[in-house]
Enzyme design. Structure first.
Site, short mmCIF file in Angstrom:
data_model
loop_
_atom_site.label_atom_id
_atom_site.label_comp_id
_atom_site.label_asym_id
_atom_site.label_seq_id
_atom_site.Cartn_x
_atom_site.Cartn_y
_atom_site.Cartn_z
N ASN A 1 -0.62 -6.37 4.68
CA ASN A 1 0.02 -5.30 5.46
C ASN A 1 -0.75 -5.03 6.75
O ASN A 1 -0.14 -4.79 7.80
CB ASN A 1 0.13 -4.02 4.63
CG ASN A 1 1.30 -4.07 3.67
OD1 ASN A 1 2.44 -3.87 4.06
ND2 ASN A 1 1.02 -4.38 2.41
N MET B 1 -7.82 1.46 -2.05
CA MET B 1 -7.76 1.77 -3.48
C MET B 1 -8.55 3.02 -3.87
O MET B 1 -9.19 3.05 -4.93
CB MET B 1 -8.24 0.56 -4.29
CG MET B 1 -7.42 -0.70 -4.07
SD MET B 1 -5.67 -0.46 -4.44
CE MET B 1 -5.77 -0.54 -6.23
N ARG B 2 -8.54 4.04 -3.02
CA ARG B 2 -9.22 5.30 -3.34
C ARG B 2 -8.38 6.49 -2.92
O ARG B 2 -7.65 6.39 -1.94
CB ARG B 2 -10.52 5.46 -2.53
CG ARG B 2 -11.45 4.48 -2.79
CD ARG B 2 -12.76 4.52 -2.10
NE ARG B 2 -13.44 3.43 -2.74
CZ ARG B 2 -14.11 3.53 -3.85
NH1 ARG B 2 -14.31 4.70 -4.40
NH2 ARG B 2 -14.62 2.48 -4.42
N HIS C 1 3.46 2.21 -0.76
CA HIS C 1 3.31 2.00 -2.20
C HIS C 1 4.44 1.08 -2.68
O HIS C 1 5.60 1.28 -2.31
CB HIS C 1 3.37 3.35 -2.92
CG HIS C 1 3.15 3.23 -4.39
ND1 HIS C 1 1.89 3.03 -4.93
CD2 HIS C 1 4.01 3.21 -5.43
CE1 HIS C 1 2.01 2.92 -6.25
NE2 HIS C 1 3.28 3.04 -6.57
C1 GRF Z 1 0.53 -3.37 -1.14
O1 GRF Z 1 1.44 -3.80 -2.11
C2 GRF Z 1 0.65 -1.88 -0.93
O2 GRF Z 1 1.92 -1.39 -1.17
C3 GRF Z 1 -0.31 -1.32 -1.95
O3 GRF Z 1 -1.38 -2.23 -1.97
C4 GRF Z 1 -0.92 -3.51 -1.61
C5 GRF Z 1 -1.81 -4.03 -0.53
O4 GRF Z 1 -1.56 -5.38 -0.23
N1 GRF Z 1 -0.69 0.03 -1.63
P1 GRF Z 1 -2.23 -6.05 1.05
O5 GRF Z 1 -3.75 -5.88 0.91
O6 GRF Z 1 -1.71 -5.37 2.27
O7 GRF Z 1 -1.84 -7.50 0.98
#
Ligand code: GRF
Length: 194
Positions: A14, A90-91, A109
């Site tokens: 992303n 992740m926090r 999400h």
């Molecule tokens: C994505 O699926 C997002 O929706 C979630 O974590 C994932 C991150 O993927 N919050 P990336 O690191 O952007 O490939």
């Protein structure tokens, strides 16, 4: 042009799609900083390749969340960051950043919230046997994937899907939805500021 920081902990697909949208000019923003809490995350390599400054920190080196968030906040201010984009960070955010960036933090999400919040939303949806899942972009509050919803996009679960195929389609959807929603948001921020 609005200056944003992206917070990520993982592979950064992303992050990459947002950076590419800014380079193409379809997203009028400058990615001024990557904030990452994992020293070996692939997203760091992506940022370095793109010439984007990185703040990497190890939460274990701090006694409290507020202590490391103060360090992050200082760097955000030094870089003149105006908006925070979470992309696989992740926090949970704490009060230091939530208060400093009220109404200016969003997250993506991989489910249609409020269904399947938290970790492994794609696995949860797959296990539950739903026929439609999707992607949500939402404002961030102190909860886990609980802030007000901004936009959603549905993804069908096909009969012959496995978890990986479903994940691939969800990620594809994320990569178009997030830059588009950010562009809309930044347009409306501009209007409210005048
Ligand atoms: C994505 O699926 C997002 O929706 C979630 O974590 C994932 C991150 O993927 N919050 P990336 O690191 O952007 O490939």
């Amino acid at each position: 042009m609005i200056k944003i920081a992206i917070f990520a902990s993982g592979s950064g697909s992303n992050f990459q799609s947002i950076v590419e949208a800014t380079r193409r000019g379809s997203l009028h923003a400058e990615v001024g900083l990557l904030v990452c809490d994992k020293r070996n995350a692939l997203v760091i390599e992506r940022a370095e390749r793109e010439g984007i400054p990185v703040l990497v920190f190890d939460p274990k080196e701090y006694e409290t969340k507020s202590a490391y968030e103060e360090v992050i906040l200082k760097t955000l201010n030094e870089c003149n960051v105006e908006f925070i984009v979470l992309a696989g960070y992740m926090r949970l955010l704490g009060s230091v950043l939530l208060n400093a960036f009220q109404g200016r933090i969003v997250n993506i999400h991989p489910s249609l919230l409020p269904a399947f919040p938290g970790k492994d939303a794609i696995g949860q949806a797959f296990q539950a046997g739903v026929k439609v899942t999707g992607v949500t972009v939402h404002y961030v509050d102190e909860g886990m994937d609980t802030g007000p919803i901004i936009a959603q996009s549905a993804v069908r679960v096909l009969n012959d899907d496995d978890r990986d195929r479903l994940q691939a389609r969800i990620q594809e959807t994320e990569h178009t939805l997030y830059p588009t929603v950010l562009q809309d948001l930044f347009e409306s921020l501009k209007i409210t500021n005048y």
